[in-house]
Write a protein that holds these residues in place. Structure first.
Motif, PDB file in Angstrom:
ATOM      1  N   THR A  42      16.701 -16.242  -6.437  1.00  0.00           N
ATOM      2  CA  THR A  42      15.365 -16.351  -5.859  1.00  0.00           C
ATOM      3  C   THR A  42      14.297 -16.032  -6.890  1.00  0.00           C
ATOM      4  N   GLN A  43      14.523 -15.002  -7.695  1.00  0.00           N
ATOM      5  CA  GLN A  43      13.562 -14.642  -8.743  1.00  0.00           C
ATOM      6  C   GLN A  43      13.411 -15.773  -9.761  1.00  0.00           C
ATOM      7  N   ILE A  44      14.521 -16.372 -10.156  1.00  0.00           N
ATOM      8  CA  ILE A  44      14.474 -17.473 -11.119  1.00  0.00           C
ATOM      9  C   ILE A  44      13.727 -18.660 -10.523  1.00  0.00           C
ATOM     10  N   LEU A  45      14.004 -18.975  -9.277  1.00  0.00           N
ATOM     11  CA  LEU A  45      13.332 -20.087  -8.613  1.00  0.00           C
ATOM     12  C   LEU A  45      11.832 -19.853  -8.523  1.00  0.00           C
ATOM     13  N   ILE A  46      11.423 -18.666  -8.142  1.00  0.00           N
ATOM     14  CA  ILE A  46      10.000 -18.335  -8.057  1.00  0.00           C
ATOM     15  C   ILE A  46       9.349 -18.438  -9.432  1.00  0.00           C
ATOM     16  N   ASN A  47      10.007 -17.906 -10.457  1.00  0.00           N
ATOM     17  CA  ASN A  47       9.459 -17.977 -11.809  1.00  0.00           C
ATOM     18  C   ASN A  47       9.333 -19.417 -12.296  1.00  0.00           C
ATOM     19  N   LEU A  48      10.310 -20.249 -12.004  1.00  0.00           N
ATOM     20  CA  LEU A  48      10.235 -21.648 -12.408  1.00  0.00           C
ATOM     21  C   LEU A  48       9.116 -22.388 -11.685  1.00  0.00           C
ATOM     22  N   MET A  57       6.108 -23.317 -25.771  1.00  0.00           N
ATOM     23  CA  MET A  57       5.685 -22.172 -26.576  1.00  0.00           C
ATOM     24  C   MET A  57       6.661 -21.005 -26.420  1.00  0.00           C
ATOM     25  N   VAL A  58       7.154 -20.785 -25.200  1.00  0.00           N
ATOM     26  CA  VAL A  58       8.133 -19.718 -24.972  1.00  0.00           C
ATOM     27  C   VAL A  58       9.434 -20.050 -25.707  1.00  0.00           C
ATOM     28  N   LEU A  59       9.848 -21.292 -25.671  1.00  0.00           N
ATOM     29  CA  LEU A  59      11.065 -21.707 -26.374  1.00  0.00           C
ATOM     30  C   LEU A  59      10.936 -21.475 -27.879  1.00  0.00           C
ATOM     31  N   ILE A  60       9.802 -21.831 -28.449  1.00  0.00           N
ATOM     32  CA  ILE A  60       9.579 -21.617 -29.876  1.00  0.00           C
ATOM     33  C   ILE A  60       9.626 -20.124 -30.202  1.00  0.00           C
ATOM     34  N   MET A  61       8.987 -19.302 -29.351  1.00  0.00           N
ATOM     35  CA  MET A  61       8.993 -17.861 -29.577  1.00  0.00           C
ATOM     36  C   MET A  61      10.420 -17.308 -29.528  1.00  0.00           C
ATOM     37  N   VAL A  62      11.203 -17.757 -28.549  1.00  0.00           N
ATOM     38  CA  VAL A  62      12.582 -17.276 -28.405  1.00  0.00           C
ATOM     39  C   VAL A  62      13.425 -17.708 -29.613  1.00  0.00           C
ATOM     40  N   LEU A  63      13.230 -18.917 -30.081  1.00  0.00           N
ATOM     41  CA  LEU A  63      14.015 -19.400 -31.217  1.00  0.00           C
ATOM     42  C   LEU A  63      13.695 -18.657 -32.510  1.00  0.00           C
ATOM     43  N   PHE A  81      15.506 -11.635 -24.016  1.00  0.00           N
ATOM     44  CA  PHE A  81      16.087 -12.934 -23.719  1.00  0.00           C
ATOM     45  C   PHE A  81      17.609 -12.861 -23.707  1.00  0.00           C
ATOM     46  N   LYS A  82      18.187 -12.154 -24.679  1.00  0.00           N
ATOM     47  CA  LYS A  82      19.645 -11.988 -24.705  1.00  0.00           C
ATOM     48  C   LYS A  82      20.111 -11.217 -23.485  1.00  0.00           C
ATOM     49  N   ASP A  83      19.389 -10.171 -23.115  1.00  0.00           N
ATOM     50  CA  ASP A  83      19.729  -9.405 -21.912  1.00  0.00           C
ATOM     51  C   ASP A  83      19.659 -10.284 -20.668  1.00  0.00           C
ATOM     52  N   TRP A  84      18.639 -11.136 -20.615  1.00  0.00           N
ATOM     53  CA  TRP A  84      18.451 -12.018 -19.471  1.00  0.00           C
ATOM     54  C   TRP A  84      19.605 -13.026 -19.368  1.00  0.00           C
ATOM     55  N   VAL A  85      20.008 -13.625 -20.499  1.00  0.00           N
ATOM     56  CA  VAL A  85      21.111 -14.578 -20.513  1.00  0.00           C
ATOM     57  C   VAL A  85      22.416 -13.875 -20.142  1.00  0.00           C
ATOM     58  N   ASP A  86      22.653 -12.701 -20.706  1.00  0.00           N
ATOM     59  CA  ASP A  86      23.857 -11.938 -20.360  1.00  0.00           C
ATOM     60  C   ASP A  86      23.896 -11.621 -18.873  1.00  0.00           C
ATOM     61  N   ARG A  87      22.765 -11.260 -18.314  1.00  0.00           N
ATOM     62  CA  ARG A  87      22.698 -10.941 -16.892  1.00  0.00           C
ATOM     63  C   ARG A  87      22.997 -12.158 -16.020  1.00  0.00           C
TER      64      ARG A  87
END
Length: 51
Positions: A5-11, A28-34, A41-47
């Motif tokens: 639900t949180q991911i859906l709301i954020n999207l 811009m977020v993708l460029i920053m993450v790269l 971001f790693k914590d979020w993906v792991d979660r």
């Protein structure tokens, strides 16, 4: 509130902001993450993949 639900709301919020504001926020977020490789971001993906 569940993670899905949180991911859906954020999207949805990102899609609305990206439509209203002519700056491509998601790109811009993708460029920053790269380039910066933030810890959140790693914590979020792991979660996401842990479930």
């Amino acid at each position: 509130m569940s993670l899905k639900t949180q991911i859906l709301i954020n999207l949805i919020v990102l899609a609305i902001v990206d439509t209203v504001v002519p700056i491509p926020i998601t790109a811009m977020v993708l460029i920053m993450v790269l380039f910066q490789k933030p810890k959140w971001f790693k914590d979020w993906v792991d979660r996401i993949y842990r479930r």
